[in-house]
Design a protein around this motif. Structure first.
Motif, PDB file in Angstrom:
ATOM      1  N   GLN A 138       0.825  -1.205   0.000  1.00  0.00           N
ATOM      2  CA  GLN A 138       0.000   0.000   0.000  1.00  0.00           C
ATOM      3  C   GLN A 138       0.860   1.255   0.000  1.00  0.00           C
ATOM      4  N   GLU A 139       2.009   1.178   0.627  1.00  0.00           N
ATOM      5  CA  GLU A 139       2.933   2.316   0.590  1.00  0.00           C
ATOM      6  C   GLU A 139       3.444   2.561  -0.824  1.00  0.00           C
ATOM      7  N   VAL A 140       3.766   1.478  -1.537  1.00  0.00           N
ATOM      8  CA  VAL A 140       4.231   1.616  -2.924  1.00  0.00           C
ATOM      9  C   VAL A 140       3.136   2.215  -3.797  1.00  0.00           C
ATOM     10  N   ILE A 141       1.914   1.692  -3.673  1.00  0.00           N
ATOM     11  CA  ILE A 141       0.798   2.164  -4.504  1.00  0.00           C
ATOM     12  C   ILE A 141       0.496   3.637  -4.240  1.00  0.00           C
ATOM     13  N   SER A 142       0.592   4.051  -2.993  1.00  0.00           N
ATOM     14  CA  SER A 142       0.255   5.439  -2.638  1.00  0.00           C
ATOM     15  C   SER A 142       1.415   6.402  -2.838  1.00  0.00           C
ATOM     16  N   ALA A 143       2.566   5.906  -3.313  1.00  0.00           N
ATOM     17  CA  ALA A 143       3.750   6.769  -3.458  1.00  0.00           C
ATOM     18  C   ALA A 143       3.503   7.920  -4.427  1.00  0.00           C
TER      19      ALA A 143
END
Length: 602
Positions: free
Chosen positions: A594-599
């Motif tokens: 989720q951190e990668v997607i929201s980057a």
């Protein structure tokens, strides 16, 4: 008391069938395989994008025979096979190789329900690998070549009273031929897997009118709050009408009519958009009206979603979903099963991998060099999962360059090989066109059979301008299509960038963890890197994901991690091949994903 008698009768009927079938071999199996009833195999409606009320499933125990290529119809069969599992699979009950020097024969009988009287009977095949010939009551009714798409025949003129005799012959050269075959090879090892010969999707009957709806094609137009619906009609005459009702739940929110052959454009007020976070689907009812009477009707659905690309404020070309920058992140999903090979044991199993992918925090799946049954795409539509659809690779590889733009000589396919590719790729796109979850077409992967790249890419884009085209995932790279797709193992690396197209990491990772008791092979298992326990594998995955996160701002707009499950000798899945063990800490994987997607939004 009546219910008890019905159950006893059913059990007495099933016991002889069970005694004729059991999974073959000693390879690992999924939990779903333990509960298969040969009298009720994959009994869900097989074509959810165009559903009629009546149908009959022909899956079950059939006779089979393996005979030398060119032999006449067998007079004696070798035993029973459980359709629709490939003959090489455990769940077929056979688990035998066929090869290009032999042909696989099937025989069964069926009856046409009495209440279908006055209607035509269609015989449907979900998929058969590769070349198929069909006889009904000793009359050859048709042939088909291609291992990944549905086909059917109107068998009405060839039916008799009482039981009908069905015989099928299949020939599949696997990697001895140039046809699309994905990861199948005659001598499996490494990243190459067991051959899949014959019927591997549902066989079924359907009653229809002579004048009928043959196909429905839906195209959303988000920018104009509209959807275009085009119905193809068999035996239509001038004056016939198509009527479409659009439903939101049980309420009709739009209605339109058109003469057959004309597209129907329907405007929607404040349309609800589809996304992985909110996968809303509109249901539709499509009717064929002739001389004031409804002669056919089907149910379908569509989604209001748009896939596109646009340059962001920093000048980076980004993927967009519904006109907003959207980072797509998911696993490489090969769709193989230790017991059914190409075929999931049950519909629940087919759905399970998608559910798990969402649990891992992903929003996309790359369906790798395989095409799935229609219900898999329906599950993606309903659960909310973006799909990149590969063309199954075939023919042979040529020189692979993935660190730079290609400067060699492309593979020159034979005329026959090229014809097969073009035919099957078009059929795959036609088959899957109306499933909204599919957002990217991938004609080639890593130079496997890659030829006339610019021409094939441009044809793909022109044939479906409403999706993005990933010309060649991992190379050979040409400046065509919408996407530059890099592969790098094990860790992510942005080693090439295209300022005019979307740049993605189409494969990376492959972190291996062999788990005793869940291995296809007891030795010779491999991953791109291997570790000893779940903690180590999870930590390595998180490390790679944090590296990827930094590369999102630098230029990556999507990424694909290898892979959903272990497959045969590969042990680099999130799950074991039998789907019984999650090999990483799901909560930690989900958090970093989720951190990668929201980057992009941070």
């Amino acid at each position: 008391m009546k219910r008890i008698l019905i159950r006893i009768t059913f059990l007495l009927f099933c016991i002889p069938l069970m005694s004729q079938w059991k999974p073959a071999g000693k390879n690992i199996k999924t939990a779903w395989a333990e509960n298969i009833n040969p009298n009720e195999v994959l009994g869900e409606y097989p074509r959810p994008i165009m559903e009629r009320a009546q149908w009959k499933n022909l899956n079950g125990l059939w006779d089979y025979a393996i005979r030398p290529y060119g032999d006449m119809h067998p007079t004696k069969y070798d035993g029973k096979i459980l359709v629709p599992f490939a003959v090489e699979s455990s769940l077929s009950g056979v688990m035998k190789e066929v090869g290009d020097e032999n042909e696989l024969w099937y025989r069964t009988s069926f009856t046409v329900p009495e209440d279908w009287s006055g209607k035509n009977t269609l015989l449907h095949f979900g998929a058969v690998d590769w070349r198929t010939d069909i006889w009904v009551n000793d009359i050859k009714v048709g042939s088909h070549s291609g291992g990944y798409t549905p086909f059917s025949f109107d068998i009405t003129p060839f039916l008799n009273k009482g039981p009908q005799n069905l015989i099928i012959r299949v020939w599949d050269p696997t990697d001895d031929g140039p046809q699309p075959r994905g990861k199948q090879v005659n001598n499996p090892e490494g990243i190459w897997y067991t051959p899949v010969t014959g019927i591997w999707q549902t066989v079924w009957l359907e009653p229809v009118q002579t004048k009928r709806i043959a196909k429905i094609r839906t195209t959303p137009d988000l920018d104009h709050s509209a959807v275009r619906i085009l119905a193809t009609i068999d035996e239509a005459v001038h004056g016939d009408i198509i009527e479409v009702n659009v439903l939101e739940g049980t309420s009709i929110v739009a209605n339109a009519k058109a003469s057959v052959g004309e597209p129907i454009d329907i405007s929607l007020k404040n349309p609800k958009l589809w996304s992985p976070e909110s996968p809303f689907l509109y249901d539709i009812q499509v009717k064929l009206i002739s001389a004031g009477k409804t002669t056919d009707q089907v149910k379908s659905y569509f989604a209001m979603r748009k896939i596109s690309m646009k340059r962001d404020d920093l000048g980076v070309m980004r993927m967009q979903l519904n006109n907003k920058d959207y980072f797509q992140f998911g696993p490489l999903d090969q769709g193989w099963w230790p017991d059914g090979l190409y075929t999931a044991p049950t519909d629940e199993a087919l759905k399970y991998d998608i559910i798990k992918t969402k649990e891992f925090g992903f929003n996309m799946i790359r369906k790798h060099v395989k095409v799935e049954p229609a219900r898999w795409y329906m599950h993606c539509d309903r659960l909310g999962m973006l799909v990149w659809q590969d063309m199954p690779s075939g023919d042979r590889s040529n020189g692979w360059q993935n660190k730079k733009y290609f400067d060699g000589s492309e593979l020159k396919r034979s005329g026959e090989s090229e014809r097969i590719y073009r035919k099957e790729w078009k059929e795959i796109m036609d088959y899957l066109y109306s499933y909204p979850s599919i957002v990217v077409w991938v004609p080639f992967n890593e130079a496997w059979g890659q030829f006339k790249t610019v021409e094939i890419t441009e044809w793909t884009k022109n044939y479906d301008p409403n999706r993005l085209v990933n010309s060649a995932s991992g190379g050979n790279h040409f400046q065509t299509g919408d996407i530059l797709d890099l592969h790098n193992y094990p860790q992510p690396d942005l080693y090439l960038y295209d300022a005019n197209r979307v740049t993605v990491l189409g494969e990376y990772g492959g972190i291996g963890l062999p788990l005793e008791g869940h291995l296809w092979k007891t030795d010779n298992n491999w991953g791109y890197v291997k570790f000893k326990n779940s903690k180590e594998v999870t930590e390595e995955y998180v490390k790679y994901a944090m590296m990827l996160k930094k590369m999102v701002k630098a230029g990556f707009s999507a990424a694909v991690y290898t892979q959903t499950t272990d497959v045969e000798g590969e042990v680099n899945g999130f799950m074991t091949y039998d789907r019984k063990v999650d090999k990483m800490n799901i909560s930690k994987v989900k958090k970093v994903n989720q951190e990668v997607i929201s980057a992009l939004q941070n």
